[in-house]
Design a protein around this motif. Structure first.
Motif, mmCIF file in Angstrom:
data_model
loop_
_atom_site.group_PDB
_atom_site.id
_atom_site.type_symbol
_atom_site.label_atom_id
_atom_site.label_comp_id
_atom_site.label_asym_id
_atom_site.label_seq_id
_atom_site.Cartn_x
_atom_site.Cartn_y
_atom_site.Cartn_z
ATOM 1 N N LEU A 1 16.585 68.337 29.572
ATOM 2 C CA LEU A 1 17.634 67.338 29.710
ATOM 3 C C LEU A 1 17.739 66.868 31.147
ATOM 4 O O LEU A 1 17.607 67.653 32.096
ATOM 5 N N GLU A 2 17.989 65.582 31.290
ATOM 6 C CA GLU A 2 18.208 64.967 32.599
ATOM 7 C C GLU A 2 19.686 65.036 32.955
ATOM 8 O O GLU A 2 20.547 64.801 32.100
ATOM 9 N N SER B 1 26.191 66.110 26.483
ATOM 10 C CA SER B 1 26.851 66.753 25.339
ATOM 11 C C SER B 1 26.265 66.262 24.020
ATOM 12 O O SER B 1 25.963 67.056 23.117
ATOM 13 N N LYS B 2 26.073 64.941 23.901
ATOM 14 C CA LYS B 2 25.473 64.384 22.684
ATOM 15 C C LYS B 2 24.090 64.977 22.420
ATOM 16 O O LYS B 2 23.738 65.265 21.271
ATOM 17 N N ILE C 1 33.036 72.055 24.071
ATOM 18 C CA ILE C 1 32.482 72.261 22.729
ATOM 19 C C ILE C 1 30.956 72.274 22.788
ATOM 20 O O ILE C 1 30.296 73.094 22.138
ATOM 21 N N ALA C 2 30.375 71.360 23.582
ATOM 22 C CA ALA C 2 28.916 71.317 23.738
ATOM 23 C C ALA C 2 28.395 72.611 24.353
ATOM 24 O O ALA C 2 27.350 73.130 23.940
ATOM 25 N N GLU D 1 20.402 59.299 29.240
ATOM 26 C CA GLU D 1 21.685 59.874 28.826
ATOM 27 C C GLU D 1 21.920 61.152 29.614
ATOM 28 O O GLU D 1 21.692 62.262 29.127
ATOM 29 N N ASN D 2 22.389 60.989 30.842
ATOM 30 C CA ASN D 2 22.433 62.130 31.762
ATOM 31 C C ASN D 2 23.837 62.443 32.282
ATOM 32 O O ASN D 2 23.984 63.209 33.229
ATOM 33 N N ASN D 3 24.870 61.864 31.656
ATOM 34 C CA ASN D 3 26.240 62.129 32.125
ATOM 35 C C ASN D 3 26.955 63.074 31.161
ATOM 36 O O ASN D 3 26.346 63.650 30.254
#
Length: 216
Positions: free
Chosen positions: A78-79, A63-64, A11-12, A56-58
């Motif tokens: 993004l990381e 996705s968030k 979805i992301a 927040e890199n997973n």
């Protein structure tokens, strides 16, 4: 759905494709968060930039972050993190970056990635997602990354060696920071200690210049 994490990423990825903007993905064994923040700082001089918060890199964090994209954003950084094989490649499929930046290759997460050669293979999964219009920005002084070739995309290197497109010379450490000259012409001063931050700054300068931010 059978797998909520896969569905979240799908979805992301679908949502991300609604935005035709430069998106920078940052990975590497060390310095990811610092470089992500530096890239954001540089790009933010000219653009309204979305960045991943903290580390927040997973699969969930990336996705968030993508779900926070809106029409006001002009670019994003993004990381991307990993500790298992295939994670970076999957994150790259979700992110679909226009620029892939790798800070370095070192002995990280060897409980699952058994050697630095394995780390290289995992991290360069980011570059496999780049097409002919994309750009790989890599550490030209890194022994393993310096051998990367045969990509579809453009390769830009940063470092202190002669083969680097963005090269630092006259590196000088002082009490309140570190200075260097870029490409024998532009003088920079950063209020951070340690030679590693010259590489971090070079990475950010490279991405900034490639996206139309002048050296000044």
């Amino acid at each position: 759905v059978k797998d909520t994490l896969t569905a979240l990423g799908d979805i992301a990825a679908y949502y991300r494709m609604k935005f035709d903007i430069p998106i920078i993905g940052v990975t590497g064994s060390s310095g990811k968060t610092t470089v992500k923040e530096m890239v954001h700082s540089v790009l933010n001089r000219r653009f309204f930039v979305l960045k991943s918060e903290g580390t927040e890199n997973n699969f969930i964090g990336v996705s968030k972050t993508l779900f926070r994209l809106n029409r006001a954003h002009q670019t994003a950084v993004l990381e991307l993190g990993t500790n298992h094989f295939g994670e970076i490649r999957r994150l790259a499929q979700i992110l679909k970056p226009t620029t892939g930046l790798i800070t370095n290759i070192g002995p990280s997460h060897l409980e699952f990635l058994k050697s630095e050669a394995d780390v290289l293979r995992e991290k360069t999964g980011l570059l496999s997602s780049l097409d002919r219009k994309g750009t790989a920005v890599i550490n030209g002084d890194d022994a393993r990354l310096s051998k990367v070739k045969g990509l579809k995309c453009r390769i830009v290197r940063f470092g202190a060696s002669k083969n680097c497109d963005f090269r630092a010379t006259k590196i000088t450490q002082c009490n309140n920071g570190i200075s260097f000259t870029l490409n024998h012409r532009y003088e920079f001063m950063i209020k951070m200690l340690g030679r590693q931050n010259v590489y971090n700054a070079l990475a950010a300068i490279s991405v900034g210049f490639l996206n139309g931010v002048d050296y000044e």
